[in-house]
Design a protein around this motif. Structure first.
Motif, PDB file in Angstrom:
ATOM      1  N   UNK A 450       0.848  -1.181  -0.048  1.00 47.81           N
ATOM      2  CA  UNK A 450       0.081   0.107   0.016  1.00 47.81           C
ATOM      3  C   UNK A 450       0.928   1.271  -0.059  1.00 47.81           C
ATOM      4  N   UNK A 451       0.685   2.098  -1.031  1.00 43.13           N
ATOM      5  CA  UNK A 451       1.547   3.292  -0.963  1.00 43.13           C
ATOM      6  C   UNK A 451       1.177   4.571  -0.017  1.00 43.13           C
ATOM      7  N   UNK A 452       0.097   4.133   0.552  1.00 43.42           N
ATOM      8  CA  UNK A 452      -0.258   5.147   1.797  1.00 43.42           C
ATOM      9  C   UNK A 452       0.530   4.944   2.854  1.00 43.42           C
ATOM     10  N   UNK A 453       0.917   3.813   3.100  1.00 39.49           N
ATOM     11  CA  UNK A 453       1.370   3.446   4.557  1.00 39.49           C
ATOM     12  C   UNK A 453       2.659   2.700   4.238  1.00 39.49           C
ATOM     13  N   UNK A 454       3.398   2.981   3.328  1.00 46.01           N
ATOM     14  CA  UNK A 454       4.676   2.228   3.047  1.00 46.01           C
ATOM     15  C   UNK A 454       5.648   2.660   3.844  1.00 46.01           C
ATOM     16  N   UNK A 455       6.653   1.852   4.498  1.00 47.05           N
ATOM     17  CA  UNK A 455       7.845   2.175   5.253  1.00 47.05           C
ATOM     18  C   UNK A 455       8.832   1.126   4.829  1.00 47.05           C
ATOM     19  N   UNK A 456      10.027   1.600   5.242  1.00 48.94           N
ATOM     20  CA  UNK A 456      11.120   0.552   5.057  1.00 48.94           C
ATOM     21  C   UNK A 456      11.337  -0.504   5.856  1.00 48.94           C
ATOM     22  N   UNK A 457      11.729  -1.694   5.380  1.00 49.85           N
ATOM     23  CA  UNK A 457      11.674  -2.862   6.133  1.00 49.85           C
ATOM     24  C   UNK A 457      13.104  -3.414   6.235  1.00 49.85           C
ATOM     25  N   UNK A 488      -6.731   3.156   3.980  1.00 59.88           N
ATOM     26  CA  UNK A 488      -6.653   2.884   2.592  1.00 59.88           C
ATOM     27  C   UNK A 488      -6.842   1.375   2.281  1.00 59.88           C
ATOM     28  N   UNK A 489      -6.000   0.702   3.197  1.00 59.22           N
ATOM     29  CA  UNK A 489      -5.753  -0.619   2.982  1.00 59.22           C
ATOM     30  C   UNK A 489      -6.649  -1.688   4.044  1.00 59.22           C
ATOM     31  N   UNK A 490      -7.140  -1.058   4.762  1.00 61.15           N
ATOM     32  CA  UNK A 490      -8.039  -1.892   5.807  1.00 61.15           C
ATOM     33  C   UNK A 490      -7.112  -2.316   6.682  1.00 61.15           C
ATOM     34  N   UNK A 491      -6.096  -1.753   6.895  1.00 59.94           N
ATOM     35  CA  UNK A 491      -5.100  -2.426   7.977  1.00 59.94           C
ATOM     36  C   UNK A 491      -4.002  -3.379   7.737  1.00 59.94           C
ATOM     37  N   UNK A 492      -4.067  -3.792   6.133  1.00 55.76           N
ATOM     38  CA  UNK A 492      -3.376  -5.254   5.876  1.00 55.76           C
ATOM     39  C   UNK A 492      -2.197  -4.814   5.289  1.00 55.76           C
ATOM     40  N   UNK A 493      -1.765  -3.501   4.917  1.00 50.99           N
ATOM     41  CA  UNK A 493      -0.634  -3.092   4.438  1.00 50.99           C
ATOM     42  C   UNK A 493      -0.504  -3.411   2.814  1.00 50.99           C
ATOM     43  N   UNK A 494      -1.340  -3.951   2.301  1.00 53.96           N
ATOM     44  CA  UNK A 494      -1.411  -4.089   0.776  1.00 53.96           C
ATOM     45  C   UNK A 494      -2.708  -3.559   0.250  1.00 53.96           C
ATOM     46  N   UNK A 495      -2.608  -3.166  -0.849  1.00 50.16           N
ATOM     47  CA  UNK A 495      -3.468  -2.544  -1.979  1.00 50.16           C
ATOM     48  C   UNK A 495      -3.427  -2.816  -3.057  1.00 50.16           C
ATOM     49  N   UNK A 496      -4.198  -3.821  -3.861  1.00 47.77           N
ATOM     50  CA  UNK A 496      -4.230  -4.357  -5.435  1.00 47.77           C
ATOM     51  C   UNK A 496      -3.115  -5.482  -5.563  1.00 47.77           C
ATOM     52  N   UNK A 497      -3.222  -6.033  -6.719  1.00 45.44           N
ATOM     53  CA  UNK A 497      -2.235  -7.202  -6.995  1.00 45.44           C
ATOM     54  C   UNK A 497      -1.748  -6.973  -8.185  1.00 45.44           C
TER      55      UNK A 497
END
Length: 562
Positions: A450-457, A488-497
Motif C-alpha cells: 500500500x502506497x499510503x502506509x509504506x515504510x522501509x523494512x 486505505x488498505x483496511x489495515x493489511x498493508x497491501x492494496x491491489x495485486x
C-alpha cells in the motif's frame, strides 16, 4: 464570493475564452464547473486543487498518502460527505480540519458547520481521491448487521416472504433484499472478488475475498442462512426446492450505477447451504497486456508469439491466479477488424465488443469439444478455449493450432515446465505437443504494498537466505518495503495485486526433449531454458523493487516450490 473560473484565469491556468466555453458547457450539461475543466483537459485535478489552495491560502492535502483518523471521519455521515464532497480529516482541539473538493462552495461550508456544530478549518483535497477514500472508509458493517437483525425479527414474527419476484410491489423494502444489497455495495466498495456466505454450527459467517485473502465481514444468527440462500437462488433462477445437490447460476446486480455480473455456486454442508459468489464488474473493462506486470523482455516475447498466425499458447496456474485476465488482455490486443475471434468459455466472464463469445452448457451437451469443432468451421483467425479440461478438447485445440489457427487456452498446472508433461498425461500425442505448442505462460498474483502506509523494512536472516539465489550477493543493496496498515488498505498493508510470471518457449532443444520418451530429460532441458526467469525469481525481483513484501513473495513461492 470567489469564483473558481476567475481563480484559474488569474493564475493563468486557463484563458478567458476557455472559461466562457466551459461555462457554456456547464449550462448545457449540468456538470459542476470543476469537472468541466478537468474532463475537457483544460487543467489537471492537481492543478485545480493547487490553484484553489494558493488563492484561498489553505493547505492542499494529498489523500493518497494521508493516514485518516477514522473516529474524526465518521463525525460526518456518508450521505453528507458524498453530497458536499467533504471529509473530516482530524480534530484540532475545538476545531475540525475538513477537506473539501470545492472549498469555494459556501453553501456546503455552512451546512457542514451547522451539522458538526464545531468551528472548522478548510483544506483542499483531490475529488477522485476523496471519493475513493469515502468508498473505503464508510463500510456498511453496521448497516449489514442492522438488516440481519431486522431479518431475524421478521423470521420470528413469521411475516417474511422470500418467494417475492422482481416485479413484486415492496420488494426493495424486504429485509432480505436490503441485507443483500448492502452486502453487494460493501463488497464492491472494498474491491472484493468473492463473497462467501457460510453457515456454521451457531452463526452465519459472511466473508469477502480481497486481493486474494479472505476477510470476515460480519456474523449473524444462523436462522437467516436459509432465507439468504433461498433469495439468492431465486435471483439466479436455480431450483429452490433442491437443497441436497450443488447448483451453479448467475445474475446481475446494479451497485452505484455499476453493472456487476455475479456467478453463484451453492453447496450443501453440514449446517446448511454454503453460497459463494464471484463478482465481475462489467464497467471495469479489461487490462492491456502492458498493465499486467510482465517483465519487459518477457512481454516483448509474448507479444511476438500471440501475433503469429498459428500455434497454441497456454496460460497456466491455479484458480484465481489471473489466467482469464491475461487471455482477455491478449484478445483485446488481437481484436482488429481484419481478424475473426471466437471464444469458448464456461462462463463468459466479460463481454468483449467485436468478439464472438460462446457460453458452454453441459446440460444440453454444448461441451467445450463440441463448440470448438463448430467454431473451427466458422473460419476464425483466433480461438480462445476457456480451459482444456479433457483429452478431446486438448487434441482438437492442438490440431487447430497446426492447421492455421492461433489457439489460446488455460490449463491447471503448477508451473510452466510441468505443462507439456500434463498434456502428455492427458493422452495428447507427443508430436502434437512438440509441433503445436508455442509458449507456456505460468502465473500467480502477489499483493502490492500500500502506497499510503509504506515504510522501509529490515530483512531477517531467513528472508535474506531466501532472496540470495535470485539476487546474488547484492541482496542488501536493495531498499525493501512493507505497509504498516492504514485506512486505505483496511489495515493489511497491501492494496491491489500484480502478476508474477515465468514463460517457457518451445525452442528447438525443448521441442526435441518433448519428443523424447524420458519426461525427466524434458524437465531438465526446460528448467535450463527458464534459468533465472522462474516464478520465484520474478517474485524476489518485485520484493527488491519494493512493489511487494518479502513475506508475500515467499508466501506465493511456497505454492509452487517443493
Amino acid at each position: 464570493m470567489i469564483r473558481l473560473g476567475e481563480i484559474l484565469v488569474l493564475q493563468s491556468l486557463i484563458t478567458q475564452e476557455q472559461l466562457m466555453v466551459a461555462l457554456e458547457d456547464q449550462k448545457r450539461t449540468g456538470r459542476r464547473l470543476g469537472r468541466v475543466f478537468i474532463e475537457n483537459g483544460l487543467v489537471s485535478e492537481d492543478q485545480l486543487c493547487g490553484a484553489l489552495a494558493k488563492q484561498l491560502n489553505i493547505p492542499y492535502i494529498d489523500l493518497k498518502h494521508y493516514n485518516f483518523n477514522l473516529d474524526a471521519v465518521r463525525l460526518l455521515p456518508e450521505t453528507q460527505a458524498r453530497r458536499f464532497r467533504a471529509m473530516v480529516l482530524e480534530e484540532r482541539g475545538k476545531t475540525l480540519l475538513v477537506g473539501m473538493a470545492d472549498p469555494t462552495n459556501l453553501f456546503a461550508y455552512d451546512e457542514i458547520s451547522r451539522f458538526l456544530k464545531r468551528d472548522i478549518d478548510l483544506a483542499v483535497v483531490n475529488e477522485s481521491q476523496l471519493l475513493q477514500a469515502i468508498d473505503g472508509i464508510y463500510r456498511r458493517t453496521g448497516e449489514i448487521t442492522g438488516f440481519a437483525r431486522e431479518l431475524e425479527a421478521d423470521l420470528e414474527e413469521g411475516g417474511a416472504d422470500f418467494t417475492l419476484t422482481e416485479s413484486s410491489p415492496g420488494l426493495e423494502d424486504a429485509p432480505v433484499v436490503k441485507l443483500l444489497q448492502s452486502v453487494f455495495e460493501d463488497a464492491v466498495q472494498v474491491r472484493a472478488s468473492d463473497i462467501h456466505v457460510e453457515p456454521q454450527e451457531t452463526r452465519l459467517q459472511i466473508r469477502f475475498r480481497i486481493d486474494g485473502m479472505l476477510h470476515l465481514q460480519t456474523e449473524a444468527d444462523i436462522r437467516i442462512a436459509p432465507a439468504l440462500a433461498l433469495r439468492l437462488k431465486l435471483m439466479s433462477g436455480l431450483d429452490i426446492s433442491e437443497k441436497r445437490l450443488p447448483q451453479d447460476g448467475r445474475f446481475d446486480v446494479t451497485v452505484k450505477q455499476q453493472q456487476v455480473d455475479v456467478r453463484i455456486s451453492t453447496m450443501p454442508t453440514q449446517f446448511g447451504e454454503s453460497v459463494v459468489m464471484r463478482l465481475l464488474n462489467q464497467s471495469g473493462g479489461t487490462l492491456a497486456l502492458g498493465q499486467l506486470g510482465m517483465p519487459p523482455a518477457m512481454l516483448e516475447k509474448f507479444r511476438s508469439v500471440i501475433h503469429r498466425p498459428n500455434g497454441l499458447v497456454l496460460v497456466t496456474g491455479p484458480t484465481g491466479s489471473g489466467k482469464t485476465t491475461t487471455l482477455y488482455a491478449a484478445l483485446t490486443e488481437l481484436n482488429v477488424l481484419q481478424k475473426k475471434l471466437i471464444t469458448v468459455e464456461d462462463p463468459v466472464e466479460y463481454r468483449l465488443p467485436g468478439v464472438n463469445q460462446v457460453q458452454v452448457n453441459e446440460k444440453i451437451d454444448l461441451t467445450f469439444s463440441r463448440v470448438l469443432r463448430s467454431a473451427l468451421r466458422q473460419d476464425p483467425d483466433v480461438v480462445l478455449v476457456g480451459e482444456m479440461r479433457d483429452f478431446e478438447t486438448a487434441q482438437i485445440g492442438m490440431r487447430a493450432a497446426m492447421t492455421g489457427h492461433l489457439v489460446l487456452s488455460t490449463l491447471h498446472t503448477n508451473d510452466a515446465v510441468s505443462t507439456p508433461v500434463r498434456l502428455l498425461d492427458m493422452g495428447v500425442p507427443r508430436y502434437l505437443v512438440a509441433t503445436s505448442l508455442q509458449v507456456v505462460l505460468a502465473q500467480r498474483l502477489v499483493r502490492v504494498v500500500c502506497e499510503s502506509c509504506v515504510e522501509p523494512y529490515r530483512l531477517g536472516p531467513q528472508e535474506r537466505a531466501w532472496l540470495r539465489p535470485a539476487l546474488g550477493d547484492g541482496v542488501d543493496d536493495y531498499a525493501y518495503l512493507h505497509g504498516r496498515g492504514c485506512s486505505h488498505c483496511n489495515g493489511t498493508g497491501y492494496l491491489g495485486r500484480t502478476g508474477v510470471y515465468e514463460m517457457l518457449e518451445m525452442s528447438g532443444p525443448v521441442v526435441d526433449a518433448a519428443g523424447s520418451e524420458d519426461p525427466a530429460h524434458f524437465i531438465r532441458v526446460a528448467r535450463a531454458q527458464l534459468a533465472d526467469g522462474t516464478l520465484g525469481a520474478h517474485a524476489a525481483q518485485l520484493a527488491a523493487q519494493g512493489r511487494t513484501t518479502v513475506a508475500e513473495a515467499m508466501r506465493i513461492s511456497n505454492e509452487f516450490e517443493d
